[in-house]
Design an enzyme around this catalytic site. Structure first.
Site, PDB file in Angstrom:
ATOM      1  CG  ASP A 252      -1.754   1.210   1.381  1.00 40.50           C
ATOM      2  OD1 ASP A 252      -2.670   1.376   0.564  1.00 40.50           O
ATOM      3  OD2 ASP A 252      -1.492   2.021   2.301  1.00 40.50           O
ATOM      4  CD  GLU A 284      -2.339   2.885  -3.196  1.00 36.97           C
ATOM      5  OE1 GLU A 284      -3.319   3.617  -3.425  1.00 36.97           O
ATOM      6  OE2 GLU A 284      -2.048   2.489  -2.053  1.00 36.97           O
TER       7      GLU A 284
END
Length: 571
Positions: A252, A284
């Site tokens: 993330d 990400e």
């Protein structure tokens, strides 16, 4: 150099070694059944003790004779994040020990929220349906222990411990094992850029975990310049891929990690620990840093391509607020995504005040980009959590589904979309007291900059994240609908006609066809020519049929009909 092994690690059926990094502590005690045992401090602030404590034993640490804290590397909690930790033996009798995963070229990801699916057991019950649908990888939103009964997972504070609301460590291992039995890969979303606000005690005894000179949206950045901090997170990643046998990790918001060399070290450690297995590492990264992806011993395999999503969202919905400001030439930018990966490769971003965004992605393989129409961020960060089925014209949405599933990049579905779900996916938490009020008010203030929510009374209609109804409303129903057949048929065609040629696939270019349509072609690894054309507008556009056999869509002569995707494969 060997990694520091954090937490409680069984040495035998009766004895466990406890290790805590607490450089600011003057004294640390292991607390069990009200009895204290003083731990020994090493030179780097690492406290250890070997103690009689079989699997299942509850324990806490007492800092400086005063504060009781859970183990930050707890493998499971007896209660919630503030309670005692448990000694866990992660030995598991795998029913599919020879499973080695699947190549990235075969991967179709299905992102889901474990809690909304009924915990690990609930997800397991859906495995036969998902395998029959044609997806090949299940990606769990974060499962790390969080405060309360439900949470998206990005407020986790004990990254080694699966949240007890979902099930036990053994039940998570059983889920992964069962997925492998269905031929499904299992991916896990992990958060290494911050800890949640409730239940994080590290500032009190290990403030060196953080650096005050660099801020993130969640507070002080984690200090990856320190060896112990790096080992803490590398050890966590190795736990998931080794002890739980996950086939991939999604990392993330790595743009919030300042030390990029840590990311390369992390990837290298995972590769070294999993020889002979297909373990896929996905980022990400708002910065669109192409240097981090594309495979290799110390690189990541792929990145979520938000540019692709934003282009299609503008084509389907026509929104202009926030980052959608950057994607108003959506057809042209979508063509660039299809041909090159990122829409922004160093060009100025209007939304960012003209600052450049992204880097050159033209040399990367198509497998370096994970593309989607919906995901937890893009649905759940809307004020009312609307899915595309509730926003877009159904004919245009069907064309977008086909484009997603036929593009040689890695497609990802968001749970429920395969059934045409119109139930929302809301932002939900289970905080209490002052934090509860702050989260509720903060959520509504986030939307004050949008014209539709400039009126405070309108903002009050935004669902309260802490209301149990917000969680309950976010559970999909998975009805069998005509949408299910569309996804199943498209995925079967992808597996049969596209996936076998994805290794070595390269773009031959793409172009916009007016304001609402695109055409793209690729030379596949098997030498065949793949051509894709999609029109999201409500008028036909001029287009000549591509060479080869038409695999999908209505017959094309001189025009591409409205709200249509067509696919050809030729020599």
């Amino acid at each position: 150099m060997s990694l520091i092994q954090f937490g409680a690690r069984p040495l035998s059926t009766a004895q466990t070694r406890f290790t805590l990094w607490a450089p600011q502590a003057r004294m640390v005690e292991l607390m069990r059944d009200g009895a204290a045992q003083t731990m020994q401090r090493g030179e780097t602030g690492l406290w250890t003790i070997d103690a009689d404590a079989p699997a299942g034993s509850a324990y806490q640490y007492r800092i400086d004779g005063e504060t009781l804290v859970p183990d930050p590397a707890s493998r499971a909690q007896q209660q919630d994040v503030h309670g005692p930790s448990l000694v866990v033996d992660l030995t598991y009798a795998w029913r599919h020990p020879d499973w080695r995963g699947r190549p990235l070229s075969e991967t179709v990801i299905y992102e889901l929220h474990v809690g909304a699916m009924g915990g690990f057991a609930g997800v397991m019950a859906h495995l036969p349906r998902l395998a029959a649908l044609g997806v090949t990888a299940i990606q769990l939103m974060p499962v790390a222990d969080f405060p309360g009964r439900w949470n998206w997972g990005y407020d986790g504070v004990l990254p080694y411990a699966p949240d007890a609301a979902y099930g036990t460590p053994a039940e998570l291992q059983a889920l992964v094992d069962a997925a492998h039995g269905h031929g499904l890969q299992m991916f896990l979303d992990v958060v290494y850029n911050h800890f949640g606000p409730d239940g994080n005690y590290l500032h009190g005894y290990a403030s060196d975990f953080f650096r005050a000179d660099r801020a993130t949206p969640w507070g002080d950045a984690i200090d990856f310049r320190r060896r112990a901090v790096r080992d803490f997170f590398i050890g966590n990643a190795l736990q998931w891929v080794c002890d739980y046998r996950f086939d991939g990790l999604r990392f993330d918001a790595v743009h919030a990690i300042a030390d990029k060399d840590f990311l390369h070290e992390l990837a290298g450690a995972i590769r070294s620990a999993t020889p002979g297995r297909h373990v896929h590492l996905i980022l990400e990264n708002e910065e669109n840093d192409a240097s981090l992806i594309g495979g290799g011993p110390k690189n990541f395999d792929a990145q979520w391509d938000d540019d692709f999503h934003h282009c299609l969202h503008v084509l389907l919905i026509g929104e202009k607020d926030a980052y959608y400001e950057d994607f108003q030439g959506a057809a042209r930018l979508l063509a660039r995504c299809l041909a090159e990966g990122f829409a922004y490769q160093g060009e100025p971003s209007p939304h960012a005040g003209g600052a450049p965004r992204g880097s050159d992605s033209t040399g990367l393989p198509t497998s370096a980009f994970v593309i989607c129409l919906q995901n937890h961020d893009q649905v759940g960060n809307r004020a009312f959590g609307e899915r595309l089925r509730a926003l877009a014209h159904p004919d245009a949405l069907r064309a977008a589904v086909a484009l997603l599933l036929f593009t040689p990049q890695i497609p990802m579905l968001f749970f429920g979309e395969e059934s045409g779900e119109t139930t929302p996916f809301l932002f939900f938490t289970d905080h209490h007291d002052e934090l509860r009020q702050a989260v509720t008010e903060g959520r509504r203030k986030e939307f004050a900059k949008f014209p539709a929510f400039s009126d405070p009374e309108v903002r009050e209609t935004i669902p309260d994240p802490n209301d149990p109804a917000s969680f309950e409303a976010s559970r999909p129903h998975f009805p069998e609908t005509s949408w299910t057949a569309i996804y199943q048929n498209c995925l079967a065609l992808r597996a049969r006609e596209i996936a076998p040629g994805l290794q070595g696939c390269r773009s031959l270019g793409a172009q916009a066809l007016g304001r609402h349509a695109v055409r793209a072609s690729w030379r596949m690894g098997d030498g065949s020519l793949l051509t894709l054309a999609a029109n999201f507008g409500h008028e036909a556009v001029a287009l000549q049929a591509a060479p080869g056999r038409q695999l999908y869509g209505p017959p094309v002569t001189n025009s591409l009909p409205a709200c249509t995707t067509c696919l050809w494969r030729g020599a």
